[in-house]
Design an enzyme around this catalytic site. Sequence first.
Site, short mmCIF file in Angstrom:
data_model
loop_
_atom_site.label_atom_id
_atom_site.label_comp_id
_atom_site.label_asym_id
_atom_site.label_seq_id
_atom_site.Cartn_x
_atom_site.Cartn_y
_atom_site.Cartn_z
N TRP A 102 0.82 -1.22 0.00
CA TRP A 102 0.00 0.00 0.00
C TRP A 102 0.84 1.26 0.00
O TRP A 102 0.50 2.25 -0.63
CB TRP A 102 -1.01 -0.01 1.15
CG TRP A 102 -2.10 -0.99 0.87
CD1 TRP A 102 -2.35 -2.14 1.54
CD2 TRP A 102 -3.06 -0.93 -0.20
NE1 TRP A 102 -3.42 -2.80 0.97
CE2 TRP A 102 -3.86 -2.09 -0.10
CE3 TRP A 102 -3.32 -0.02 -1.23
CZ2 TRP A 102 -4.91 -2.36 -0.99
CZ3 TRP A 102 -4.36 -0.29 -2.11
CH2 TRP A 102 -5.14 -1.45 -1.99
N ASP A 172 -1.42 6.42 6.65
CA ASP A 172 -2.51 5.61 6.09
C ASP A 172 -2.83 4.51 7.10
O ASP A 172 -2.18 3.48 7.13
CB ASP A 172 -2.07 5.01 4.75
CG ASP A 172 -3.12 4.06 4.17
OD1 ASP A 172 -4.18 3.87 4.82
OD2 ASP A 172 -2.87 3.51 3.08
N LYS A 196 -12.24 -1.74 6.50
CA LYS A 196 -11.51 -2.71 7.31
C LYS A 196 -12.01 -2.69 8.76
O LYS A 196 -12.47 -3.69 9.25
CB LYS A 196 -10.01 -2.41 7.28
CG LYS A 196 -9.29 -2.99 6.07
CD LYS A 196 -9.24 -2.08 4.89
CE LYS A 196 -8.65 -2.74 3.67
NZ LYS A 196 -7.78 -1.85 2.91
C1 LIG Z 1 -7.26 -1.35 1.80
C2 LIG Z 1 -6.18 -0.37 1.91
C3 LIG Z 1 -6.07 0.71 1.01
C4 LIG Z 1 -7.01 0.89 -0.15
O1 LIG Z 1 -8.22 1.33 0.31
P1 LIG Z 1 -9.39 1.80 -0.68
O2 LIG Z 1 -10.38 2.31 0.32
O3 LIG Z 1 -9.84 0.59 -1.43
O4 LIG Z 1 -8.88 2.85 -1.56
C5 LIG Z 1 -5.06 1.61 1.21
N1 LIG Z 1 -4.18 1.47 2.22
C6 LIG Z 1 -4.24 0.44 3.08
C7 LIG Z 1 -3.25 0.35 4.18
C8 LIG Z 1 -5.25 -0.50 2.96
O5 LIG Z 1 -5.32 -1.52 3.83
#
Ligand SMILES: *Cc1c(COP(=O)(O)O)cnc(C)c1O
Length: 360
Positions: A102, A172, A196
């Site tokens: 990511w 993030d 998540k």
């Molecule tokens: C799932 C995830 C993303 C992507 O998320 P979207 O909402 O699908 O854009 C980005 N960063 C991390 C750490 C993730 O787990």
Amino acid sequence: MTRAWNFSAGPAMLPTAVMERIAEELPDTNGSGMSAMEMSHRGTAFQAIAQATEADLRDLLDVPDDYRVLFLQGGATALFATLPLNLANGSGRADYIHSGHWSGKAIAEARRYCRVNVAGDCEPRGFSRVPEAGEYRMDPAADYVHITPNETIHGLRFPELPETGGRPLVADYSSAILSEPLDVRDYGLIYAGAQKNIGPAGLCLVIVRDDLLTGAREDTPSLMDLRAQAQAGSMLNTPPTFAWYVAGLVFQWLKEQGGLAVMAERNRVKAGLLYQAIDDSDFYRNPVAAECRSLMNVPFFLADPQLEGRFKQEAAEAGLLNLGGHRAIGGLRASIYNAMPLEGVKALVGFMNDFERRYG
Ligand SMILES: *Cc1c(COP(=O)(O)O)cnc(C)c1O
């Protein structure tokens, strides 16, 4: 009706109590005579939901008054572009730590809008641990420093935050937000896709310090202008109202459980059980250094990869779903967010032991 143990990385399991509450109040939410998904986002019924949701989040994370909370669309991926457009307006340079899949995506997108310095790279070590304090190569003029505190695919977390020399740390937090207490003051901006550990897909939570809302680059789409969104209460256009409402129910549920310290303890127990099962066997393996292992996403590999298909199939038959690893790295992975009870992890460990007895 039966609920399976769903180990998906996202969209992921939500608490059963929240599901039941949604079902119960779906046609008539809070005495409004409407479902939350039918409410005008500008009406009093939805405004009450939006305000309570923010207040509960502020309580859970102890968000200081000089931070704004935004509920945006486009998932975490939209933020990959939103960040440089809003924050890289000094030197036009940004530090990124590359710790897995990511952060790689975040770097690739940021490169379209600013100059990225990769200030730490975990790839040469196969993403098996994060850099140590002395290993960072920061650009002192960079406008911000970006990390991914929990890498969802590689199952890697930062036990300690990098020193940024006073520059804003941007995180993030998609796959670990609300899994344990955190100090918002350590960050200039925290963002997290909802699917998540927060609620349904369609929402991205942003917590940002006021002084960083100086306005985006002129050619920024207005929906991605964080200052404009803050001024509009995240409602420059119609927000994902139903996802926002469900996030609010999850926040209430977390408070009822006792808050994030209680969740952190539960999460440590759950992850501990699973890593123990992996480490106790020669049949399963996890390559991440012990202190960097994620509490939320536990990737593991079979000594004999030929057995992976059989593992997934038999697990599914036993009601243990979505245990396939991400296509980027293969193997197997169990995501065990807040909504996964200890009972589900025990069921998985029982299955793993049994599978090893039969095929090991
Ligand atoms: C799932 C995830 C993303 C992507 O998320 P979207 O909402 O699908 O854009 C980005 N960063 C991390 C750490 C993730 O787990």
